[in-house]
Enzyme design. Structure first.
Site, PDB file in Angstrom:
ATOM      1  N   GLY A   1      28.266  32.939  16.594  1.00  0.00           N
ATOM      2  CA  GLY A   1      27.095  32.393  15.900  1.00  0.00           C
ATOM      3  C   GLY A   1      26.081  31.845  16.894  1.00  0.00           C
ATOM      4  O   GLY A   1      26.471  31.326  17.941  1.00  0.00           O
TER       5      GLY A   1
ATOM      6  N   ARG B   1      29.370  39.175  16.286  1.00  0.00           N
ATOM      7  CA  ARG B   1      30.765  38.717  16.277  1.00  0.00           C
ATOM      8  C   ARG B   1      31.704  39.881  16.586  1.00  0.00           C
ATOM      9  O   ARG B   1      32.812  39.949  16.069  1.00  0.00           O
ATOM     10  CB  ARG B   1      31.097  38.072  14.934  1.00  0.00           C
ATOM     11  CG  ARG B   1      30.338  36.768  14.672  1.00  0.00           C
ATOM     12  CD  ARG B   1      30.946  35.994  13.530  1.00  0.00           C
ATOM     13  NE  ARG B   1      30.146  34.842  13.140  1.00  0.00           N
ATOM     14  CZ  ARG B   1      30.269  33.639  13.676  1.00  0.00           C
ATOM     15  NH1 ARG B   1      31.134  33.428  14.634  1.00  0.00           N
ATOM     16  NH2 ARG B   1      29.514  32.634  13.250  1.00  0.00           N
TER      17      ARG B   1
ATOM     18  N   ARG C   1      22.168   8.908  -8.530  1.00  0.00           N
ATOM     19  CA  ARG C   1      23.054  10.083  -8.453  1.00  0.00           C
ATOM     20  C   ARG C   1      24.048   9.988  -7.294  1.00  0.00           C
ATOM     21  O   ARG C   1      23.811   9.273  -6.312  1.00  0.00           O
ATOM     22  CB  ARG C   1      22.220  11.346  -8.228  1.00  0.00           C
ATOM     23  CG  ARG C   1      21.578  11.851  -9.484  1.00  0.00           C
ATOM     24  CD  ARG C   1      20.661  13.016  -9.165  1.00  0.00           C
ATOM     25  NE  ARG C   1      20.098  13.558 -10.404  1.00  0.00           N
ATOM     26  CZ  ARG C   1      18.978  14.260 -10.457  1.00  0.00           C
ATOM     27  NH1 ARG C   1      18.300  14.505  -9.358  1.00  0.00           N
ATOM     28  NH2 ARG C   1      18.553  14.716 -11.615  1.00  0.00           N
TER      29      ARG C   1
ATOM     30  N   MET D   1      28.079  22.109   8.292  1.00  0.00           N
ATOM     31  CA  MET D   1      28.975  23.074   8.936  1.00  0.00           C
ATOM     32  C   MET D   1      30.119  22.347   9.633  1.00  0.00           C
ATOM     33  O   MET D   1      30.068  21.128   9.832  1.00  0.00           O
ATOM     34  CB  MET D   1      28.201  23.979   9.878  1.00  0.00           C
ATOM     35  CG  MET D   1      27.479  25.095   9.140  1.00  0.00           C
ATOM     36  SD  MET D   1      26.785  26.310  10.262  1.00  0.00           S
ATOM     37  CE  MET D   1      26.252  27.569   9.097  1.00  0.00           C
TER      38      MET D   1
ATOM     39  N   ARG E   1      33.872  24.337  10.727  1.00  0.00           N
ATOM     40  CA  ARG E   1      34.945  25.203  10.205  1.00  0.00           C
ATOM     41  C   ARG E   1      36.325  24.565  10.398  1.00  0.00           C
ATOM     42  O   ARG E   1      37.080  24.422   9.454  1.00  0.00           O
ATOM     43  CB  ARG E   1      34.871  26.543  10.952  1.00  0.00           C
ATOM     44  CG  ARG E   1      35.956  27.527  10.622  1.00  0.00           C
ATOM     45  CD  ARG E   1      35.689  28.836  11.311  1.00  0.00           C
ATOM     46  NE  ARG E   1      34.591  29.531  10.675  1.00  0.00           N
ATOM     47  CZ  ARG E   1      34.709  30.297   9.583  1.00  0.00           C
ATOM     48  NH1 ARG E   1      35.891  30.462   9.040  1.00  0.00           N
ATOM     49  NH2 ARG E   1      33.672  30.906   9.070  1.00  0.00           N
TER      50      ARG E   1
ATOM     51  N   GLU F   1      32.222  21.994   5.665  1.00  0.00           N
ATOM     52  CA  GLU F   1      32.541  23.237   4.926  1.00  0.00           C
ATOM     53  C   GLU F   1      34.035  23.605   5.002  1.00  0.00           C
ATOM     54  O   GLU F   1      34.567  24.220   4.087  1.00  0.00           O
ATOM     55  CB  GLU F   1      31.704  24.394   5.473  1.00  0.00           C
ATOM     56  CG  GLU F   1      31.990  24.627   6.957  1.00  0.00           C
ATOM     57  CD  GLU F   1      31.274  25.805   7.581  1.00  0.00           C
ATOM     58  OE1 GLU F   1      30.536  26.505   6.892  1.00  0.00           O
ATOM     59  OE2 GLU F   1      31.480  26.002   8.793  1.00  0.00           O
TER      60      GLU F   1
END
Ligand code: F6P
Length: 348
Positions: A10, A73, A163, A170, A172, A223
């Site tokens: 990336g 990739r 709210r 991001m 992983r 994420e």
């Protein structure tokens, strides 16, 4: 000597600073000829993706995001005779040394190629900041600032509507962006891959905050965070679909929707979701990332000059050092308990 440089995986703000530094010092101080290998490892497997990189081509790029060399990739070890073809191609082009700029996948390929005799030096890059063996990767600071800015903006709208705002960032395998942007932005709950999500606990924290007079909450979730369904389970990630890339990675995304729905269902607090996605990877690198990228680029070309192949440049404390590529293979630099516990003080 001809030196090749490529960017894989990336993209990440600061890549162009590395490329510029490699070219500038390589050409002006060492008299090398620098070759740009386009689109990551693919550039060594396909035709017409290797071009000379002179001073003009690498000028005026310091402040630009993305990578002038483009990226992919591509995993040579998933392509028939891929590694052998790369070694032969470098030989044919007369490229004696290679600088591979990338994350754990790209550096993992570099480590394997080095074992096969390729003279390679690595430069660690990822906005996730999770490469084992270095204290920092460039790109992280830019992503962190983008995420913090988003959280700052979300505060006023969350407050205006009473709210719960669930912000997905991001990360992983490690929650660095979540923890640091959550800390900097004053998040009320931060959820990371290192600690499976306990929804009862999340709801308890939000309820506690509302009980002490606050009508809105900000939840930051990485994420890659997983939901803990039952005690002792490792949990599961939320994925966009079943497809995997050549390194076996699924496309993550959507955990914030799950968390927001559950919070709304269990607490009846109106909730909204913001998924920051590639906004965090794009745009102008911060001064910190430009400086770190430049230091890494200079470090890498110096390592080539000293013949220190099979290593990657790393930041240890405030020093740039050479670390064997084999040391980072298969490992992840995760968020330490000390930092998470600091963030936890401000939860709920
Ligand atoms: O590794 C960096 C990263 O930004 C991860 O946090 C994310 O999962 C992944 O890249 C997304 O990559 P892409 O959508 O570009 O394939």
């Amino acid at each position: 000597m001809k030196v090749g440089v490529l960017t894989g995986g990336g993209d990440c703000p600061g890549l162009n600073a590395v490329i510029r530094a490699v070219a500038r010092k390589g050409i002006t101080r060492y008299g090398y000829v620098i070759y740009g290998i386009y689109e990551g490892w693919k550039g060594l497997l396909e035709e017409n993706l290797i071009r000379p990189l002179d001073l003009a081509a690498t000028s005026g790029i310091l402040h630009r995001g993305g990578t002038i060399l483009k990226t992919s990739r591509t995993n040579p070890f998933k392509i028939e005779n891929g590694a052998q073809r790369i070694a032969e191609r470098l030989d044919k082009e007369g490229i004696e040394a290679l600088i591979a700029i990338g994350g754990d996948d790209t550096l993992g390929v570099a480590a394997k190629l080095h074992k096969l005799g390729v003279k390679v030096v690595g430069v660690p890059k990822t906005i996730d900041n999770d490469i084992y063996g270095t204290d920092r990767t460039f790109g992280f600071d830019t992503a962190l600032n983008a995420a913090t800015d988003a959280i700052d903006r979300l505060h006023s709208t969350a407050e205006a509507h009473n709210r719960v705002m669930v912000v997905e960032v991001m990360g992983r395998n490690a929650g660095w962006i979540a923890v640091e942007s959550g800390l900097a932005g004053g998040a009320d709950v931060i959820l990371i891959p290192e600690r499976p999500i306990d929804l009862d606990e999340v709801c308890k924290l939000i309820k506690r905050r509302h009980q002490r007079g606050k009508d809105f909450s900000i939840v930051v979730v990485a994420e890659g965070a997983q939901i803990k369904h039952v005690e002792n389970s490792t949990g599961e990630c939320i994925v966009q679909d079943d497809s995997v890339d050549q390194f076996g990675h699924v496309r993550l995304g959507g955990i914030a929707n799950y968390v927001a729905k559950e919070v709304e269902k269990r607490l009846s607090f109106e909730s909204r979701v913001v998924i920051l996605g590639h906004i965090q990877r794009g745009g102008t690198p911060t001064a910190f990332d430009r400086v770190l990228g430049t230091r890494y680029g200079i470090g890498a070309i110096d390592m080539v000059h000293r013949g220190e192949f099979g290593n990657f440049v790393a930041l240890r404390g405030n020093n740039i050092v050479a670390v064997p590529l084999a040391e980072m293979e298969g490992k992840t630099r995760t968020v330490n308990d000390e930092l998470y516990e600091i963030a936890e003080v401000f939860f709920g």
